[in-house]
Scaffold this motif. Structure first.
Motif, PDB file in Angstrom:
ATOM      1  N   PHE A   1       0.826  -1.195   0.000  1.00 18.46           N
ATOM      2  CA  PHE A   1       0.000   0.000   0.000  1.00 18.46           C
ATOM      3  C   PHE A   1       0.863   1.248   0.000  1.00 18.46           C
ATOM      4  N   ILE A   2       0.383   2.273  -0.714  1.00 14.66           N
ATOM      5  CA  ILE A   2       1.075   3.548  -0.725  1.00 14.66           C
ATOM      6  C   ILE A   2       0.086   4.622  -0.288  1.00 14.66           C
ATOM      7  N   LYS A   3       0.527   5.495   0.608  1.00 22.10           N
ATOM      8  CA  LYS A   3      -0.323   6.596   1.071  1.00 22.10           C
ATOM      9  C   LYS A   3      -0.225   7.717   0.047  1.00 22.10           C
ATOM     10  N   VAL A   4      -1.363   8.118  -0.521  1.00 22.29           N
ATOM     11  CA  VAL A   4      -1.363   9.153  -1.552  1.00 22.29           C
ATOM     12  C   VAL A   4      -1.968  10.464  -1.072  1.00 22.29           C
TER      13      VAL A   4
ATOM     14  N   VAL B   1      -3.540   3.507  -1.782  1.00 16.93           N
ATOM     15  CA  VAL B   1      -3.751   2.750  -3.017  1.00 16.93           C
ATOM     16  C   VAL B   1      -3.067   1.401  -2.854  1.00 16.93           C
ATOM     17  N   ASP B   2      -3.805   0.339  -3.148  1.00 20.92           N
ATOM     18  CA  ASP B   2      -3.259  -1.015  -3.161  1.00 20.92           C
ATOM     19  C   ASP B   2      -2.487  -1.171  -4.463  1.00 20.92           C
TER      20      ASP B   2
ATOM     21  N   ASN C   1      -8.521   2.046  -4.325  1.00 21.32           N
ATOM     22  CA  ASN C   1      -8.275   3.170  -3.415  1.00 21.32           C
ATOM     23  C   ASN C   1      -9.090   2.966  -2.138  1.00 21.32           C
ATOM     24  N   TYR C   2      -8.457   3.203  -0.986  1.00 19.62           N
ATOM     25  CA  TYR C   2      -9.124   3.068   0.311  1.00 19.62           C
ATOM     26  C   TYR C   2      -8.990   4.370   1.087  1.00 19.62           C
TER      27      TYR C   2
ATOM     28  N   MET D   1     -13.018   2.626  -6.807  1.00 24.08           N
ATOM     29  CA  MET D   1     -12.141   3.482  -7.621  1.00 24.08           C
ATOM     30  C   MET D   1     -10.822   2.771  -7.803  1.00 24.08           C
ATOM     31  N   ILE D   2     -10.363   2.715  -9.051  1.00 27.14           N
ATOM     32  CA  ILE D   2      -9.136   2.016  -9.387  1.00 27.14           C
ATOM     33  C   ILE D   2      -8.140   3.031  -9.954  1.00 27.14           C
ATOM     34  N   THR D   3      -6.932   3.027  -9.408  1.00 24.99           N
ATOM     35  CA  THR D   3      -5.838   3.837  -9.938  1.00 24.99           C
ATOM     36  C   THR D   3      -4.956   2.907 -10.761  1.00 24.99           C
ATOM     37  N   PRO D   4      -4.572   3.311 -11.968  1.00 24.64           N
ATOM     38  CA  PRO D   4      -3.684   2.445 -12.764  1.00 24.64           C
ATOM     39  C   PRO D   4      -2.424   2.097 -11.965  1.00 24.64           C
ATOM     40  N   ILE D   5      -2.139   0.825 -11.866  1.00 21.89           N
ATOM     41  CA  ILE D   5      -0.997   0.358 -11.084  1.00 21.89           C
ATOM     42  C   ILE D   5       0.319   0.901 -11.631  1.00 21.89           C
ATOM     43  N   SER D   6       0.370   1.158 -12.922  1.00 24.09           N
ATOM     44  CA  SER D   6       1.606   1.690 -13.526  1.00 24.09           C
ATOM     45  C   SER D   6       1.977   3.042 -12.943  1.00 24.09           C
ATOM     46  N   ASP D   7       1.023   3.767 -12.330  1.00 25.40           N
ATOM     47  CA  ASP D   7       1.311   5.053 -11.704  1.00 25.40           C
ATOM     48  C   ASP D   7       2.242   4.910 -10.500  1.00 25.40           C
TER      49      ASP D   7
END
Length: 60
Positions: A6-9, A22-23, A29-30, A52-58
Motif C-alpha cells: 500500500f502507498i499513502k497518496v 492505493v493497493d 483506493n481506500y 475506484m481504481i488507480t492504474p498500477i503503472s502510476d
C-alpha cells in the motif's frame, strides 16, 4: 522485507486524520479515517458504486 503493498497518496489532519491509500497490486483506493482511538477503513467508490481504481503503472 519486500516491497510495500500500500502507498499513502493523501493525508490531512492530526487529531482527526483522513488518509487515502492505493493497493499497488489491485489499484483499489481506500480511505482511512480516525478520531482519537476510533477509526475505520473503506474502499472509495465511483458514481456507479464500483471501487475506484488507480492504474498500477502510476506506482511502479
Amino acid at each position: 522485507m519486500g516491497k510495500e503493498r500500500f502507498i499513502k497518496v493523501y493525508s490531512e489532519g492530526t487529531l482527526n486524520v483522513t488518509q487515502i491509500f492505493v493497493d499497488k497490486v489491485t489499484g483499489v483506493n481506500y480511505m482511512f479515517h480516525c478520531s482519537g482511538n476510533a477509526g475505520g477503513l473503506t474502499p472509495l467508490l465511483n458514481k456507479s458504486g464500483q471501487p475506484m481504481i488507480t492504474p498500477i503503472s502510476d506506482y511502479e
